[in-house]
Structures are given as structure tokens and as C-alpha cells.
Scaffold this active site. Structure first.
Site, PDB file in Angstrom:
ATOM      1  N   HIS A 100      -6.139  32.456  11.830  1.00 24.25           N
ATOM      2  CA  HIS A 100      -7.337  33.109  12.355  1.00 24.25           C
ATOM      3  C   HIS A 100      -7.441  34.478  11.667  1.00 24.25           C
ATOM      4  CE1 HIS A 100      -6.316  30.545  15.908  1.00 24.25           C
ATOM      5  NE2 HIS A 100      -7.621  30.469  16.057  1.00 24.25           N
ATOM      6  N   ASP A 103      -5.480  37.269  13.365  1.00 22.46           N
ATOM      7  CA  ASP A 103      -4.015  37.147  13.368  1.00 22.46           C
ATOM      8  C   ASP A 103      -3.402  37.858  12.182  1.00 22.46           C
ATOM      9  OD1 ASP A 103      -4.196  35.294  15.525  1.00 22.46           O
ATOM     10  OD2 ASP A 103      -4.704  33.742  14.076  1.00 22.46           O
ATOM     11  N   GLU A 231     -13.405  21.575  16.419  1.00 20.89           N
ATOM     12  CA  GLU A 231     -12.224  21.240  17.222  1.00 20.89           C
ATOM     13  C   GLU A 231     -12.579  21.079  18.693  1.00 20.89           C
ATOM     14  OE1 GLU A 231      -7.885  23.135  18.385  1.00 20.89           O
ATOM     15  OE2 GLU A 231      -8.700  23.458  16.378  1.00 20.89           O
ATOM     16  N   GLU A 267      -6.799  18.054  18.357  1.00 20.54           N
ATOM     17  CA  GLU A 267      -5.513  18.563  18.855  1.00 20.54           C
ATOM     18  C   GLU A 267      -4.991  17.676  19.967  1.00 20.54           C
ATOM     19  OE1 GLU A 267      -3.935  22.301  21.444  1.00 20.54           O
ATOM     20  OE2 GLU A 267      -5.027  22.799  19.610  1.00 20.54           O
ATOM     21  N   HIS A 270      -5.306  19.154  23.538  1.00 19.33           N
ATOM     22  CA  HIS A 270      -6.698  19.176  23.975  1.00 19.33           C
ATOM     23  C   HIS A 270      -7.160  17.782  24.387  1.00 19.33           C
ATOM     24  CE1 HIS A 270      -7.658  23.066  21.500  1.00 19.33           C
ATOM     25  NE2 HIS A 270      -6.762  23.250  22.452  1.00 19.33           N
ATOM     26  N   ASP A 295      -4.468  19.111  14.745  1.00 17.31           N
ATOM     27  CA  ASP A 295      -3.580  20.164  15.231  1.00 17.31           C
ATOM     28  C   ASP A 295      -2.442  19.478  15.969  1.00 17.31           C
ATOM     29  OD1 ASP A 295      -4.865  22.294  14.157  1.00 17.31           O
ATOM     30  OD2 ASP A 295      -5.452  23.229  16.035  1.00 17.31           O
ATOM     31  N   ASP A 306      -2.926  24.171  28.580  1.00 17.79           N
ATOM     32  CA  ASP A 306      -2.688  24.014  27.155  1.00 17.79           C
ATOM     33  C   ASP A 306      -1.361  24.661  26.763  1.00 17.79           C
ATOM     34  OD1 ASP A 306      -3.226  23.279  24.594  1.00 17.79           O
ATOM     35  OD2 ASP A 306      -4.781  24.753  24.227  1.00 17.79           O
ATOM     36  N   ASP A 308       0.754  23.809  24.262  1.00 20.92           N
ATOM     37  CA  ASP A 308       0.981  23.906  22.810  1.00 20.92           C
ATOM     38  C   ASP A 308       2.452  23.746  22.439  1.00 20.92           C
ATOM     39  OD1 ASP A 308      -1.653  24.224  22.053  1.00 20.92           O
ATOM     40  OD2 ASP A 308      -1.595  26.406  22.161  1.00 20.92           O
ATOM     41  N   ASP A 338      -0.103  23.583  15.369  1.00 20.85           N
ATOM     42  CA  ASP A 338      -0.672  24.549  16.313  1.00 20.85           C
ATOM     43  C   ASP A 338       0.203  24.498  17.555  1.00 20.85           C
ATOM     44  OD1 ASP A 338      -2.197  26.235  17.821  1.00 20.85           O
ATOM     45  OD2 ASP A 338      -3.923  24.907  17.995  1.00 20.85           O
TER      46      ASP A 338
END
Length: 438
Positions: A100, A103, A231, A267, A270, A295, A306, A308, A338
Site C-alpha cells: 500500500h 505502508d 478485492e 482473499e 474474506h 491473497d 478478519d 489474516d 496477506d
């Protein structure tokens, strides 16, 4: 800065019997599966945001991570952080990364200052890419973190916020192009709504489509040839996310004339939040010609948010690779981790253990999927289950030779139908187990 002194050399493939936690047991980059190397099929990518910037904080506590590369939030430290990241990628033999905009470089006091910060950090990314050969899988813009995006970005009720988001995405596409990115991802972190009463849904959706069309137009203007991705995410932070799942996203793209320009970046976590499995989302997108990138993470069935987490479930990776191989593999996308280590796994070395585990899980899933495909057992069982469509009335229906009246005539003449084919779910599962546990 040498941030990973415990990892003295590049992580290597040592085979199934290895007990070395800093070695691959299944991921052999040069090993060929279905005529291509694992490296080229899997196209692994590390996510800059979780790998380098995640602090371990959650809604109930502050950060826990020990990250020696963190310091002042300025350009100089951001540039040093990039070099640490590429040390990490090199040692893992990771061919791609994703980021991103916010980031990689600190936000300034103005858009001009922020863009200047990005330019200074991107210089180091270019140098490190040239030094290592690592490539950018895709870039994206953080349109959810700053308070200005509290009502969303491309779906905001505030026109100035919309304009700021457009300027930010313009710059993000520019730096993605500069770094040779293979794609650009739209993830609407807050593109949704909380309350029916204060929301004009049609207007917000129209604005989102207009925003994406402007991005496509600008990419053409500057010669960015990367693939755009959309996404899906069903909830969190907003109650009603417009990009709920693949079906909703694909419908949106078709409704607004974007279907030729955008594919899905799906993802795992998700998908499960939407009440689907990831293989369902991948297969649906693939069947519609929209499968683009993945992802790669997972959620926790006992936690409805979420999380991750890194993927380690070989059943899941096998199903994912079966679908990906079924639709011809990745063209521009890949498997982007991710994923973030747990807040209790706070040491830098844990980043290696996590990525190695995820890469091995997908490598093993790939090998199992390829063996299943080669054997043809499941394909034959599927063919038998749908055999009524391969001849006779079924083939005629698929060839558009019938309508309701002709089908009624057919059934009046035929009478009662024969029993359906057994689903044989248990047999399918047994076959998968046979290939998994050898």
C-alpha cells in the site's frame, strides 16, 4: 542493517524429511509440475504492510512486535526499512511483493509533501529490485486508514474526500508503473455503509464506478499495462460492504461496463467472512473469466473477524490449487501472503517460520492437486455424475434445441424419470485423502 542475523543464508529446499525450521520441505522453486516450475506456478509474494509494518496491536491491546527496523516515522527510516524487506525477500527466495502507498512512506503535512516522500522511498525500491531481481506483483492505495476516509473514499458523501482519494490513487498507479508492477488492486476498505437511513446507495455505487473508470482511463493515458484487480470483502469495518463477494463484484463490474478491465483478487479470509469457502469464490470467479490473483491467508473458524493468519491447511491449499490449475494458472497475479504472525509471535524470526510454512503448504497442495488431475479419478466421477448432459435430451438442451413447450412434450412422452446419480461425496473425500496422506 542486518535485521535477520539468525538466518545466515538463503532458505533452501531440503525435502520432506528435513527437520530444519529454516528450510523448505515441499517448496522447490525449480521443480516442475505440469510442465512449469513451482516458482512460476505459485508466484509467491510477501505483503509489505503485514511483514514490515504490523505492530501486533488489536482492539484490546497495543503492539507487541519487536521490530529493530522501526524508529522515527520519517523518510530516512522508511528507506532503511525497504532494504531490510529485500534482505527478507532474498533469504526466502520470494519472487514478488505487494504494498500500500502509506505502508512504504510516511504521510506528510500536504499531498505534495506526501508524494515527495513516496518518490524518495520508491528510489530505494527501484535500486533493491534491480539488485535482487524481486518484482512488484501489485500496488494499491490505503484509502481507509486516515480519518478523512471515515465515510469511505470513492463512496464518500464528501466530494473533497472523493477528490483526494482520486489524487492518491493517481499517484499510486504512477509509482506502481514506475516499479514495473504487474497489477493494481482496488480494495475498498470503507466502501460501504453502516445505516440505511443516511445512505444513498445508488449514488455511492455510481460514484465508485466513475472512480474506477477514471483509474482505467488514467492507466491508459500513462501507458500502465498492468492488470486491475477488485478485492471482495463482505464486512468489517462497515456493516454493508459493496464489494461483498465475487458474485457481487462481478455483477458491479458488468453493470458499469468495467468487465473488460478488472479481475478478482480473492482473499481466503474474506471468502469465509462472506459465508463461502475460498474454493467457491475462486471457482465462481474462474467460471466467469474473472480469476486474477489471490491473497493467501486463512481465518479462524472460532473467530468471526478478519484474522489474516498464515495458511497451513493442506486440504484448503489443495482445493485452491485444483481450481487455479483448472483455469490455466495465474497470468499476472499470484499468491500474495496477506497474512500476519500472531501478536504472541513477536520476534523477527517468526516472520520466516510463517512464510516458510505458508509456502510449503501451497507447494504440497500444488503437488497433490497435480496428482489428482493426472490420475483422472475425480474427473471421471464428475463425468459420470453429469453424464445425462453428454447425450440425448441433456446435450440437446445445452445446444439450445429446446424450450419449455418441447421439454413438456418430452416429459409427457417419457413419463417418470430414472433415479438420479449418487453424489458419492464420501468417495470423493476418500480419494482426496488417499492422495494427501501418502
Amino acid at each position: 542493517m542486518v535485521a535477520f542475523s539468525e538466518v545466515k543464508k538463503t532458505v533452501q529446499y531440503e525435502g520432506r524429511e528435513s527437520k530444519n525450521p529454516l528450510a523448505y520441505r515441499f517448496y522447490n522453486p525449480d521443480e516442475k509440475v505440469e510442465g512449469k516450475t513451482m516458482k512460476d506456478i505459485l508466484r509467491f509474494s510477501a505483503a509489505y504492510w503485514h511483514t514490515m509494518r504490523a505492530s501486533g496491536s488489536d482492539p484490546f491491546g497495543s503492539g507487541t512486535m519487536y521490530r529493530p527496523w522501526e524508529g522515527k516515522d520519517n523518510v530516512a527510516n522508511a528507506q532503511k526499512r525497504v532494504k531490510v524487506f529485500f534482505e527478507f525477500l532474498e533469504k526466502l527466495q520470494m519472487p514478488f511483493y505487494a504494498f500500500h502507498d502509506r505502508d512504504i512512506a510516511p504521510e506528510g503535512n500536504s499531498l505534495q509533501e506526501t508524494n515527495k516522500n513516496l518518490d524518495e522511498v520508491v528510489k530505494v525500491f527501484k535500486e533493491e529490485q534491480q539488485r535482487t531481481g524481486v518484482k512488484l506483483l501489485w500496488g494499491t492505495a490505503n484509502l481507509f486508514g486516515n480519518p478523512r476516509f471515515m465515510h469511505g473514499a470513492a463512496t464518500s458523501c464528501n466530494a473533497d474526500t472523493y477528490a483526494f482519494a482520486a489524487a492518491q490513487v493517481k499517484k499510486a498507479i504512477e509509482i506502481t508503473k514506475e516499479l514495473g508492477g504487474a497489477g493494481y488492486t482496488f480494495w475498498g476498505g470503507r466502501e460501504g455503509y453502516q445505516s440505511f437511513w443516511n445512505t444513498d446507495m445508488k449514488r455511492e455505487l455510481d460514484h465508485l464506478a466513475k472512480f474506477m473508470h477514471m483509474a482505467v482511463d488514467y492507466a491508459k493515458e500513462i501507458g500502465f499495462k498492468g492488470q486491475f484487480y477488485f478485492e471482495p470483502k463482505p464486512k468489517e469495518p462497515t456493516k454493508h460492504q459493496y464489494d461483498f463477494d465475487s458474485a457481487a463484484c462481478i455483477n458491479f463490474l458488468r453493470a458499469y461496463g468495467l468487465e473488460k478491465h478488472v479481475k478478482m483478487n480473492i482473499e481466503t479470509n474474506h471468502a469465509t467472512l462472506a459465508g463461502h469457502s475460498v474454493e467457491h469464490e475462486l471457482d465462481y470467479a474462474g467460471s466467469q473469466g474473472f480469476l486474477g490473483s489471490v491473497d493467501a491467508n486463512t481465518g479462524d473458524t472460532l473467530l468471526g473477524w478478519d484474522t489474516d493468519q498464515f495458511p497451513t491447511n493442506v486440504y484448503e491449499t489443495t482445493k485452491m490449487m485444483l481450481v487455479i490449475l483448472k483455469y490455466g494458472g495465474f497470468k499476472t497475479g499470484g499468491l500474495n501472503f496477506d497474512a500476519k504472525v500472531r501478536r504472541e509471535s513477536f520476534e523477527p524470526i517468526d516472520l520466516f517460520y510463517a512464510h516458510i510454512g505458508g509456502m510449503d503448504a501451497f507447494a504440497l497442495g500444488l503437488k497433490i492437486a497435480a496428482e489428482i488431475r493426472k490420475s483422472g479419478e475425480i474427473a471421471q466421477l464428475l463425468k459420470e455424475r453429469y453424464s445425462s448432459w453428454d447425450s440425448g435430451i441433456g446435450a440437446e438442451i445445452e445446444a439450445n434445441k429446446h424450450n419449455f413447450k418441447s421439454l413438456e412434450k418430452y416429459m409427457l412422452k417419457k413419463g417418470e424419470i430414472e433415479p438420479n446419480k449418487s453424489g458419492r461425496q464420501e468417495l470423493f473425500e476418500n480419494i482426496v485423502n488417499r492422495y494427501t496422506f501418502k
